[in-house]
Design an enzyme around this catalytic site. Structure first.
Site, PDB file in Angstrom:
ATOM      1  N   TYR A 125     -12.174  -3.234   1.053  1.00  0.00           N
ATOM      2  CA  TYR A 125     -12.538  -3.510  -0.348  1.00  0.00           C
ATOM      3  C   TYR A 125     -14.069  -3.573  -0.517  1.00  0.00           C
ATOM      4  O   TYR A 125     -14.563  -3.701  -1.632  1.00  0.00           O
ATOM      5  CB  TYR A 125     -11.940  -4.834  -0.845  1.00  0.00           C
ATOM      6  CG  TYR A 125     -10.426  -4.913  -0.827  1.00  0.00           C
ATOM      7  CD1 TYR A 125      -9.638  -3.794  -0.584  1.00  0.00           C
ATOM      8  CD2 TYR A 125      -9.781  -6.123  -1.062  1.00  0.00           C
ATOM      9  CE1 TYR A 125      -8.258  -3.884  -0.554  1.00  0.00           C
ATOM     10  CE2 TYR A 125      -8.392  -6.214  -1.045  1.00  0.00           C
ATOM     11  CZ  TYR A 125      -7.641  -5.095  -0.792  1.00  0.00           C
ATOM     12  OH  TYR A 125      -6.277  -5.197  -0.772  1.00  0.00           O
ATOM     13  N   PRO A 149       1.444  -7.619  -8.733  1.00  0.00           N
ATOM     14  CA  PRO A 149       2.532  -8.272  -9.475  1.00  0.00           C
ATOM     15  C   PRO A 149       2.408  -8.091 -10.983  1.00  0.00           C
ATOM     16  O   PRO A 149       3.337  -8.396 -11.716  1.00  0.00           O
ATOM     17  CB  PRO A 149       2.377  -9.753  -9.102  1.00  0.00           C
ATOM     18  CG  PRO A 149       0.918  -9.909  -8.801  1.00  0.00           C
ATOM     19  CD  PRO A 149       0.523  -8.613  -8.139  1.00  0.00           C
ATOM     20  N   LYS A 153      -4.998  -9.587  -8.795  1.00  0.00           N
ATOM     21  CA  LYS A 153      -6.463  -9.517  -8.774  1.00  0.00           C
ATOM     22  C   LYS A 153      -6.974  -9.716 -10.186  1.00  0.00           C
ATOM     23  O   LYS A 153      -6.460  -9.141 -11.144  1.00  0.00           O
ATOM     24  CB  LYS A 153      -6.910  -8.149  -8.244  1.00  0.00           C
ATOM     25  CG  LYS A 153      -8.422  -7.916  -8.353  1.00  0.00           C
ATOM     26  CD  LYS A 153      -8.779  -7.133  -9.594  1.00  0.00           C
ATOM     27  CE  LYS A 153     -10.272  -7.047  -9.833  1.00  0.00           C
ATOM     28  NZ  LYS A 153     -10.572  -6.316 -11.099  1.00  0.00           N
ATOM     29  N   GLU A 166      -6.044 -17.806 -16.649  1.00  0.00           N
ATOM     30  CA  GLU A 166      -4.728 -17.526 -17.262  1.00  0.00           C
ATOM     31  C   GLU A 166      -3.646 -17.372 -16.184  1.00  0.00           C
ATOM     32  O   GLU A 166      -2.557 -17.933 -16.289  1.00  0.00           O
ATOM     33  CB  GLU A 166      -4.835 -16.232 -18.092  1.00  0.00           C
ATOM     34  CG  GLU A 166      -3.521 -15.737 -18.656  1.00  0.00           C
ATOM     35  CD  GLU A 166      -3.664 -14.383 -19.368  1.00  0.00           C
ATOM     36  OE1 GLU A 166      -4.738 -14.117 -19.964  1.00  0.00           O
ATOM     37  OE2 GLU A 166      -2.706 -13.604 -19.316  1.00  0.00           O
TER      38      GLU A 166
HETATM   39  P1  A2P Z   1      -9.302  -7.737 -14.425  1.00  0.00           P
HETATM   40  O1  A2P Z   1      -9.967  -7.980 -13.105  1.00  0.00           O
HETATM   41  O2  A2P Z   1     -10.219  -7.107 -15.412  1.00  0.00           O
HETATM   42  O3  A2P Z   1      -8.626  -8.996 -14.977  1.00  0.00           O
HETATM   43  P2  A2P Z   1      -3.913  -5.791  -8.903  1.00  0.00           P
HETATM   44  O4  A2P Z   1      -2.744  -4.872  -9.095  1.00  0.00           O
HETATM   45  O5  A2P Z   1      -4.847  -5.343  -7.824  1.00  0.00           O
HETATM   46  O6  A2P Z   1      -3.463  -7.221  -8.749  1.00  0.00           O
HETATM   47  O7  A2P Z   1      -4.801  -5.692 -10.251  1.00  0.00           O
HETATM   48  C1  A2P Z   1      -4.396  -6.337 -11.428  1.00  0.00           C
HETATM   49  C2  A2P Z   1      -5.036  -5.661 -12.638  1.00  0.00           C
HETATM   50  O8  A2P Z   1      -4.628  -6.356 -13.816  1.00  0.00           O
HETATM   51  C3  A2P Z   1      -6.546  -5.711 -12.617  1.00  0.00           C
HETATM   52  O9  A2P Z   1      -7.011  -4.478 -13.168  1.00  0.00           O
HETATM   53  C4  A2P Z   1      -6.920  -6.884 -13.535  1.00  0.00           C
HETATM   54  O10 A2P Z   1      -8.147  -6.629 -14.209  1.00  0.00           O
HETATM   55  C5  A2P Z   1      -5.746  -6.916 -14.509  1.00  0.00           C
HETATM   56  N1  A2P Z   1      -5.333  -8.298 -14.880  1.00  0.00           N
HETATM   57  C6  A2P Z   1      -5.381  -9.405 -14.107  1.00  0.00           C
HETATM   58  N2  A2P Z   1      -4.872 -10.458 -14.763  1.00  0.00           N
HETATM   59  C7  A2P Z   1      -4.478 -10.015 -15.979  1.00  0.00           C
HETATM   60  C8  A2P Z   1      -3.869 -10.625 -17.118  1.00  0.00           C
HETATM   61  N3  A2P Z   1      -3.583 -11.919 -17.118  1.00  0.00           N
HETATM   62  N4  A2P Z   1      -3.606  -9.834 -18.213  1.00  0.00           N
HETATM   63  C9  A2P Z   1      -3.922  -8.521 -18.213  1.00  0.00           C
HETATM   64  N5  A2P Z   1      -4.484  -7.887 -17.162  1.00  0.00           N
HETATM   65  C10 A2P Z   1      -4.767  -8.615 -16.056  1.00  0.00           C
END
Ligand code: A2P
Length: 285
Positions: free
Chosen positions: A58, A180, A232, A241
């Site tokens: 990463y 997730p 992430k 959140e």
């Molecule tokens: P961000 O970092 O801008 O919040 P992964 O599949 O690696 O876990 O990535 C999750 C993706 O979903 C990331 O692009 C993240 O972007 C976004 N994300 C994380 N939390 C939320 C949320 N509560 N609502 C919408 N998108 C989210």
């Protein structure tokens, strides 16, 4: 099991335990300013996260280590409060490379140990300095390995993995579900033709009932099934959140409704490596 912000660990057979909710830290290094990961991990620790998922590949593992060390120095946490998972990259699969690679990771993190060290992907690449080795025609150079280990599994309401989960339950194996929330939808390695998980009407309707977002419902669904999740986020509001999932619970009926959303949609397809002899995603799990 009652899950709270302070107490949501699952016991492991070696006497350790893993928090059901962790922070994922992969972000495209080309598009992510330096220091973003550092700040995000610090915010996450302040929010209450005690499980951080990272990896050598990463390119920000030094920032993760720095955040953990700064929070220890501040007296906010002790090292043993944190569960850190690192990963062995594809070019380091030969057994004699595993230990030195882990030692390199510890140096990058400037920590004495990791809590979990897993194989990033079961597809070996040619060992060497190049992280993505290619030949003169631009073709990836693969490597033969004898792999008998398991690795992280994508898991969310569109890919609920009922067979795998049942197998793991029977054998007391804890699953860590990556993506997730349905991934960042980066088209270089994600199947973006699949519908976005967080726009799902059922997840949104259930969320409305509890004044929660679809993301919070998706995460709560997983941890209520005993699946560890590592969403992430490098956005302070979304980091917080995603941690606000311990003040509500889904009814059995809602759990069933969400389980029924399963579409066997695997977002992380990594199609650029589909000709690897060990490409894992043609098999049923
Ligand atoms: P961000 O970092 O801008 O919040 P992964 O599949 O690696 O876990 O990535 C999750 C993706 O979903 C990331 O692009 C993240 O972007 C976004 N994300 C994380 N939390 C939320 C949320 N509560 N609502 C919408 N998108 C989210």
């Amino acid at each position: 099991m009652s899950l709270t912000a302070e107490s949501h660990r699952v016991p492991l057979s070696d006497g350790n335990s893993i928090p059901l909710l962790g922070l994922g830290t992969y972000a495209d290094p080309q598009k992510t300013p330096k220091g973003t990961c550092l700040e995000s991990v610090k915010i996450a620790i302040d929010t209450g996260y005690r499980h951080i998922d990272g990896a050598f590949v990463y390119y920000n593992e030094h920032e993760v280590g720095q955040a953990i060390r700064e929070k220890i120095a501040e007296g906010k946490i002790k090292r043993e409060d944190i569960f850190y998972c690192g990963k062995l990259w594809n070019t380091c699969h030969p057994p004699e490379l595993v230990r030195p690679t882990l030692e390199k990771t510890l140096k990058i993190l400037q920590l004495d140990y990791v809590d979990l060290y897993i194989i990033e992907l079961p597809m070996a690449f040619k060992p060497g300095d190049a992280i993505y080795p290619r030949d003169e025609n631009g073709k990836f150079i693969y490597h033969e390995t004898n792999l008998c280990a398991t690795w992280e599994v994508e898991c969310h309401p569109y890919f609920t993995q009922p067979k795998l989960l049942e197998f793991c339950r029977q054998h007391d194996i804890v699953i860590v579900g990556y993506s997730p929330l349905g991934t960042s939808r980066d088209e270089t390695w994600v199947n973006v033709s699949s519908p976005p998980l967080l726009e799902d009407p059922v997840l949104n309707a259930i969320g409305k009932k509890y004044s929660k977002t679809a993301a919070q419902v998706a995460l709560r669904f997983s941890i209520q099934r005993g699946v560890v999740v590592i969403p992430k986020s490098f956005n302070p509001q979304r980091i917080r959140e995603n941690f606000q999932i311990f003040d509500f619970s889904l009814t059995e009926k809602e759990m069933k409704e969400i389980e029924a959303l399963n579409k066997n949609v695997r977002y992380v397809e990594l199609l650029m490596w589909r000709d690897h002899p060990e490409y894992p995603f043609n098999d049923e799990y």
